[in-house]
Design a protein around this motif. Structure first.
Motif, short mmCIF file in Angstrom:
data_model
loop_
_atom_site.label_atom_id
_atom_site.label_comp_id
_atom_site.label_asym_id
_atom_site.label_seq_id
_atom_site.Cartn_x
_atom_site.Cartn_y
_atom_site.Cartn_z
N TYR A 91 -27.11 52.49 38.20
CA TYR A 91 -27.74 52.07 36.94
C TYR A 91 -28.16 50.61 37.01
CZ TYR A 91 -25.74 56.31 34.73
OH TYR A 91 -25.40 57.60 34.39
N VAL A 94 -31.62 49.63 38.34
CA VAL A 94 -32.89 49.94 37.64
C VAL A 94 -33.64 48.70 37.20
CG1 VAL A 94 -33.90 51.10 35.62
CG2 VAL A 94 -32.12 52.25 36.97
N LEU A 99 -37.17 51.90 38.18
CA LEU A 99 -36.83 53.33 38.19
C LEU A 99 -37.54 54.09 39.29
CD1 LEU A 99 -35.29 55.66 36.87
CD2 LEU A 99 -37.29 56.06 35.43
N VAL A 102 -35.21 53.95 42.03
CA VAL A 102 -33.84 54.39 41.76
C VAL A 102 -33.76 55.88 41.41
CG1 VAL A 102 -31.79 53.96 40.32
CG2 VAL A 102 -33.25 52.06 41.02
N PHE A 103 -34.85 56.47 40.99
CA PHE A 103 -34.85 57.85 40.50
C PHE A 103 -34.16 58.82 41.45
CE2 PHE A 103 -36.79 62.05 39.93
CZ PHE A 103 -36.63 62.24 38.56
N LEU A 106 -30.35 58.55 41.46
CA LEU A 106 -29.65 59.20 40.35
C LEU A 106 -29.32 60.64 40.70
CD1 LEU A 106 -31.89 57.82 37.47
CD2 LEU A 106 -29.46 57.32 37.74
#
Length: 252
Positions: A91, A94, A99, A102-103, A106
């Motif tokens: 988190y 990000v 994002l 980082v997507f 996740l």
């Protein structure tokens, strides 16, 4: 030469019983890499195994190394990094990596956790609300960065001031205020991400100052760079070292 006993011991601590396909198909490479990353490098750092795994995970996110991240995440969990800590590392990436980068991490994180039988979602770690995120963000950014954001809010042109507001309410208010990692850990991880992605030297220097302000001294940052070297390479390591020496010169 072979893989030495220290390297084997440190590797096996992370990956007990693991049989490496690369060790079978690329034995010379694995010999060189394991002896360096799991022995030689570790002789020049005081970071413990949990700290090392946290900073390596942050670096791998910044560099988009999702397969290595999954492998090292398993090692991190094996030595005691908690699922919440792993989630918070992801988190925290990000607002710094974006994002778009980082997507996939996740999903990768969820995949590894679910493989281990861990029920998702994990316990929430947020400490702010829509009403409090701005003020709590300003409060914690002042601890980490002094009056940096206050100065931006006071001096930026009116049509750009929303970016400074976002730094307070989103970057710090939404993310930095979360439980699961300390302020010292978050600043160290941000330094790691900026060093690993490259091209963000002004921001990296700012977060070197933040690290020093919150209690991560120069030796801690140097130890961190040393741990990262096998994973991020020499150019980015040397750039981070140059930034560190510029902000905190060696005492003569």
């Amino acid at each position: 030469m072979g893989i030495n006993e220290n390297a084997k011991k440190n590797h096996d601590e992370l990956f007990p019983g693991h049989v490496s396909i690369l060790a079978e198909k690329d034995p010379e490479f694995i010999e060189v890499f394991d002896n360096f990353a799991f022995d030689e490098v570790l002789q020049y750092t005081s970071l413990d195994v949990i700290e090392r795994q946290k900073v390596i995970l942050a670096a791998l996110i910044a560099m988009q190394c999702v397969n290595e991240f999954k492998a090292m995440m398993k090692g991190a969990l094996n030595v005691g990094v908690t699922p919440i800590e792993v989630k918070e590392i992801v988190y925290q990436a990000v607002p710094y990596a974006g994002l778009g980068k980082v997507f996939d991490f996740l999903h990768a994180t969820n995949e590894v956790l679910e493989e281990r039988g861990i029920v998702l979602p994990l316990e929430g770690q947020s400490t702010t609300t829509v009403e409090t995120r701005y003020e709590k963000g300003l409060e914690i950014v002042r601890q980490a960065a002094g009056n940096t954001v206050d100065n931006l809010l006071n001096t930026m042109p009116e049509n750009q001031k929303h970016i400074a507001t976002f730094l307070a309410d989103n970057c710090f208010g939404d993310f930095f205020t979360r439980k699961g990692l300390s302020i010292q850990e978050r600043e160290l991880l941000i330094f790691v991400m900026l060093a690993s992605m490259g091209g963000a030297e002004p921001q990296m220097k700012g977060h070197i100052r933040n690290n020093l302000r919150v209690g991560n001294d120069k030796q801690k940052l140097l130890d961190t760079i040393t741990v990262l070297l096998p994973f991020i390479g020499y150019p980015r390591t040397l750039t981070a070292l140059n930034c560190l020496n510029e902000v905190a010169p060696e005492e003569s």
